[in-house]
Design a protein around this motif. Sequence first.
Motif, PDB file in Angstrom:
ATOM      1  N   PHE A 192       0.833  -1.199   0.000  1.00 61.90           N
ATOM      2  CA  PHE A 192       0.000   0.000   0.000  1.00 61.90           C
ATOM      3  C   PHE A 192       0.873   1.256   0.000  1.00 61.90           C
ATOM      4  CE2 PHE A 192      -2.492  -3.316   1.972  1.00 61.90           C
ATOM      5  CZ  PHE A 192      -3.770  -3.130   1.472  1.00 61.90           C
ATOM      6  N   GLY A 193       0.344   2.307  -0.556  1.00 64.48           N
ATOM      7  CA  GLY A 193       0.959   3.621  -0.460  1.00 64.48           C
ATOM      8  C   GLY A 193      -0.139   4.651  -0.298  1.00 64.48           C
ATOM      9  N   GLY A 194       0.218   5.821   0.174  1.00 64.20           N
ATOM     10  CA  GLY A 194      -0.814   6.837   0.309  1.00 64.20           C
ATOM     11  C   GLY A 194      -0.361   8.050   1.083  1.00 64.20           C
ATOM     12  N   GLY A 195      -1.304   8.921   1.344  1.00 60.49           N
ATOM     13  CA  GLY A 195      -1.022  10.129   2.098  1.00 60.49           C
ATOM     14  C   GLY A 195      -2.225  11.051   2.104  1.00 60.49           C
ATOM     15  N   ALA A 196      -2.160  12.066   2.911  1.00 56.76           N
ATOM     16  CA  ALA A 196      -3.209  13.083   2.983  1.00 56.76           C
ATOM     17  C   ALA A 196      -2.584  14.354   3.517  1.00 56.76           C
ATOM     18  CB  ALA A 196      -4.341  12.630   3.902  1.00 56.76           C
ATOM     19  N   ASP A 197      -3.017  15.506   3.003  1.00 57.97           N
ATOM     20  CA  ASP A 197      -2.480  16.766   3.510  1.00 57.97           C
ATOM     21  C   ASP A 197      -3.526  17.863   3.414  1.00 57.97           C
ATOM     22  OD1 ASP A 197      -1.587  18.769   1.040  1.00 57.97           O
ATOM     23  OD2 ASP A 197      -1.600  16.659   0.470  1.00 57.97           O
ATOM     24  N   LEU A 198      -3.336  18.887   4.210  1.00 57.60           N
ATOM     25  CA  LEU A 198      -4.255  20.006   4.312  1.00 57.60           C
ATOM     26  C   LEU A 198      -3.496  21.293   3.985  1.00 57.60           C
ATOM     27  CD1 LEU A 198      -7.285  20.153   5.273  1.00 57.60           C
ATOM     28  CD2 LEU A 198      -6.389  21.022   7.444  1.00 57.60           C
ATOM     29  N   THR A 199      -4.086  22.137   3.116  1.00 56.26           N
ATOM     30  CA  THR A 199      -3.459  23.402   2.730  1.00 56.26           C
ATOM     31  C   THR A 199      -4.420  24.553   3.016  1.00 56.26           C
ATOM     32  OG1 THR A 199      -2.251  22.269   0.963  1.00 56.26           O
ATOM     33  CG2 THR A 199      -2.313  24.669   0.876  1.00 56.26           C
ATOM     34  N   PRO A 200      -4.278  25.214   4.157  1.00 56.70           N
ATOM     35  CA  PRO A 200      -5.145  26.357   4.461  1.00 56.70           C
ATOM     36  C   PRO A 200      -4.703  27.614   3.699  1.00 56.70           C
ATOM     37  CG  PRO A 200      -4.168  25.396   6.455  1.00 56.70           C
ATOM     38  CD  PRO A 200      -3.412  24.876   5.278  1.00 56.70           C
ATOM     39  N   TYR A 201      -5.665  28.489   3.418  1.00 58.41           N
ATOM     40  CA  TYR A 201      -5.360  29.816   2.882  1.00 58.41           C
ATOM     41  C   TYR A 201      -5.273  30.809   4.030  1.00 58.41           C
ATOM     42  CZ  TYR A 201      -6.820  27.265  -1.210  1.00 58.41           C
ATOM     43  OH  TYR A 201      -6.932  26.310  -2.177  1.00 58.41           O
ATOM     44  N   TYR A 202      -6.157  30.642   5.017  1.00 56.80           N
ATOM     45  CA  TYR A 202      -6.084  31.368   6.276  1.00 56.80           C
ATOM     46  C   TYR A 202      -5.934  30.320   7.371  1.00 56.80           C
ATOM     47  CZ  TYR A 202      -7.707  35.528   3.814  1.00 56.80           C
ATOM     48  OH  TYR A 202      -7.821  36.581   2.954  1.00 56.80           O
ATOM     49  N   LEU A 203      -4.928  30.483   8.211  1.00 56.52           N
ATOM     50  CA  LEU A 203      -4.605  29.449   9.189  1.00 56.52           C
ATOM     51  C   LEU A 203      -5.505  29.552  10.415  1.00 56.52           C
ATOM     52  CD1 LEU A 203      -2.709  27.137   9.900  1.00 56.52           C
ATOM     53  CD2 LEU A 203      -1.176  28.820  10.966  1.00 56.52           C
ATOM     54  N   ILE A 252       9.719  22.642   0.552  1.00 53.51           N
ATOM     55  CA  ILE A 252      10.085  23.630  -0.470  1.00 53.51           C
ATOM     56  C   ILE A 252      11.491  24.119  -0.124  1.00 53.51           C
ATOM     57  CG2 ILE A 252       9.447  25.796  -1.593  1.00 53.51           C
ATOM     58  CD1 ILE A 252       6.595  25.345  -0.549  1.00 53.51           C
ATOM     59  N   PRO A 253      12.536  23.587  -0.774  1.00 55.36           N
ATOM     60  CA  PRO A 253      13.914  23.891  -0.363  1.00 55.36           C
ATOM     61  C   PRO A 253      14.242  25.383  -0.399  1.00 55.36           C
ATOM     62  CG  PRO A 253      13.865  22.015  -1.861  1.00 55.36           C
ATOM     63  CD  PRO A 253      12.493  22.609  -1.868  1.00 55.36           C
ATOM     64  N   ALA A 254      13.737  26.094  -1.404  1.00 52.89           N
ATOM     65  CA  ALA A 254      14.075  27.511  -1.526  1.00 52.89           C
ATOM     66  C   ALA A 254      13.554  28.323  -0.342  1.00 52.89           C
ATOM     67  CB  ALA A 254      13.517  28.078  -2.828  1.00 52.89           C
ATOM     68  N   ARG A 255      12.463  27.861   0.262  1.00 49.69           N
ATOM     69  CA  ARG A 255      11.884  28.583   1.393  1.00 49.69           C
ATOM     70  C   ARG A 255      12.230  27.945   2.732  1.00 49.69           C
ATOM     71  NH1 ARG A 255       5.614  29.559  -0.630  1.00 49.69           N
ATOM     72  NH2 ARG A 255       6.090  30.686  -2.568  1.00 49.69           N
ATOM     73  N   GLY A 256      12.706  26.700   2.694  1.00 50.40           N
ATOM     74  CA  GLY A 256      12.994  26.001   3.929  1.00 50.40           C
ATOM     75  C   GLY A 256      11.751  25.697   4.733  1.00 50.40           C
ATOM     76  N   GLU A 257      10.635  25.478   4.050  1.00 53.90           N
ATOM     77  CA  GLU A 257       9.376  25.190   4.733  1.00 53.90           C
ATOM     78  C   GLU A 257       8.587  24.187   3.913  1.00 53.90           C
ATOM     79  OE1 GLU A 257       6.693  28.891   2.995  1.00 53.90           O
ATOM     80  OE2 GLU A 257       7.785  29.147   4.884  1.00 53.90           O
ATOM     81  N   VAL A 258       7.548  23.603   4.535  1.00 53.28           N
ATOM     82  CA  VAL A 258       6.713  22.632   3.848  1.00 53.28           C
ATOM     83  C   VAL A 258       5.438  23.310   3.374  1.00 53.28           C
ATOM     84  CG1 VAL A 258       7.616  20.701   5.169  1.00 53.28           C
ATOM     85  CG2 VAL A 258       5.583  21.893   5.982  1.00 53.28           C
ATOM     86  N   ARG A 259       4.818  22.725   2.345  1.00 54.10           N
ATOM     87  CA  ARG A 259       3.560  23.260   1.837  1.00 54.10           C
ATOM     88  C   ARG A 259       2.436  22.948   2.803  1.00 54.10           C
ATOM     89  NH1 ARG A 259       1.056  20.396  -3.218  1.00 54.10           N
ATOM     90  NH2 ARG A 259      -0.026  19.239  -1.582  1.00 54.10           N
ATOM     91  N   GLY A 260       1.597  23.928   3.063  1.00 56.69           N
ATOM     92  CA  GLY A 260       0.439  23.728   3.923  1.00 56.69           C
ATOM     93  C   GLY A 260       0.831  23.392   5.350  1.00 56.69           C
ATOM     94  N   VAL A 261      -0.008  22.601   6.009  1.00 56.42           N
ATOM     95  CA  VAL A 261       0.259  22.224   7.396  1.00 56.42           C
ATOM     96  C   VAL A 261       0.584  20.737   7.498  1.00 56.42           C
ATOM     97  CG1 VAL A 261      -1.150  24.071   8.342  1.00 56.42           C
ATOM     98  CG2 VAL A 261      -2.214  21.852   7.875  1.00 56.42           C
ATOM     99  N   GLY A 262       0.979  20.151   6.382  1.00 55.10           N
ATOM    100  CA  GLY A 262       1.431  18.769   6.403  1.00 55.10           C
ATOM    101  C   GLY A 262       0.297  17.769   6.456  1.00 55.10           C
ATOM    102  N   GLY A 263       0.663  16.552   6.805  1.00 58.50           N
ATOM    103  CA  GLY A 263      -0.285  15.452   6.842  1.00 58.50           C
ATOM    104  C   GLY A 263       0.468  14.155   7.058  1.00 58.50           C
ATOM    105  N   LEU A 264       0.119  13.130   6.283  1.00 59.51           N
ATOM    106  CA  LEU A 264       0.758  11.825   6.385  1.00 59.51           C
ATOM    107  C   LEU A 264       1.165  11.350   4.999  1.00 59.51           C
ATOM    108  CD1 LEU A 264      -1.703   9.917   8.773  1.00 59.51           C
ATOM    109  CD2 LEU A 264       0.308  11.254   9.405  1.00 59.51           C
TER     110      LEU A 264
END
Length: 280
Positions: A192-203, A252-264
Amino acid sequence: MCSRTALLFLALLSAPPACHGLGLASRPGASPSKQPAGLMATIGPESVTQAVRGSPRFQRVAKFLLAKQAEILEAVEREDGSGRDFARDPWTRPEDGSFGVTTCLEEGDLVEKGAASVSIVHGELTEDRARSMSGRRGEPYKAGQRYSACALSLVFHSRSPLVPTFRADVRYFEVGGALGGALGEGPCSGWFGGGADLTPYYLFDEDCAAFHGAYKRVCDAHERPLLGSIPKESDSALYRDLKRACDGYFLIPARGEVRGVGGLFFDDLTGLKGNDAEGG
């Protein structure tokens, strides 16, 4: 129920989660005009019992994904409240028994654009794919071996910027033991493979806490049979590891941060201990 909470509720409906970019929802050569009997009218295991091929485990997983798709589509249409339904586009590839249901809802009251699509595909490993899989998994795969794959892919973009975007998918990939043999013939290996993530516009902290809390509870419930350990009061090893994998995937290496608030994020998960590809 406010729109932010409603979409979060729909996101949590999909747990356990799953991954990004599988690309199985639309296949070259697929024919939307030819679908298994009943698939256009009813999406669920009862309508495709004869259509799903493969090992016993593969059939169970594929039917589960079809049933989960039907559940999510119904819930999203109900919570959206606009009266709009998902456009459902069944397709088949008669030469090898592949089929699926691609869906899309647009211009709803809650969902600006969303999809929950299932694909069930069969084929033979190419030399390049067999070599890549052998190197990654440490098993001797060969060109010509039959494979089966099924996946449920979700993406929901909200009409309100206060509602986060949710993405997820889960997939199961199985390789048969016989070169060019019939589907489900002989020993096979699957994962199995998979994942889920959440990307807020306003946190909103409460959204993030509810999202990660729900998935942590899923991980805690299954950690012992998967890892042979007992969930702890703090971060469980399973949740921590899958969250770290997601953070690394979306870095995102250029920013040193991850997209959104992550997930699994997970891959190469063979299943619960004691369950093989045929019986588990």
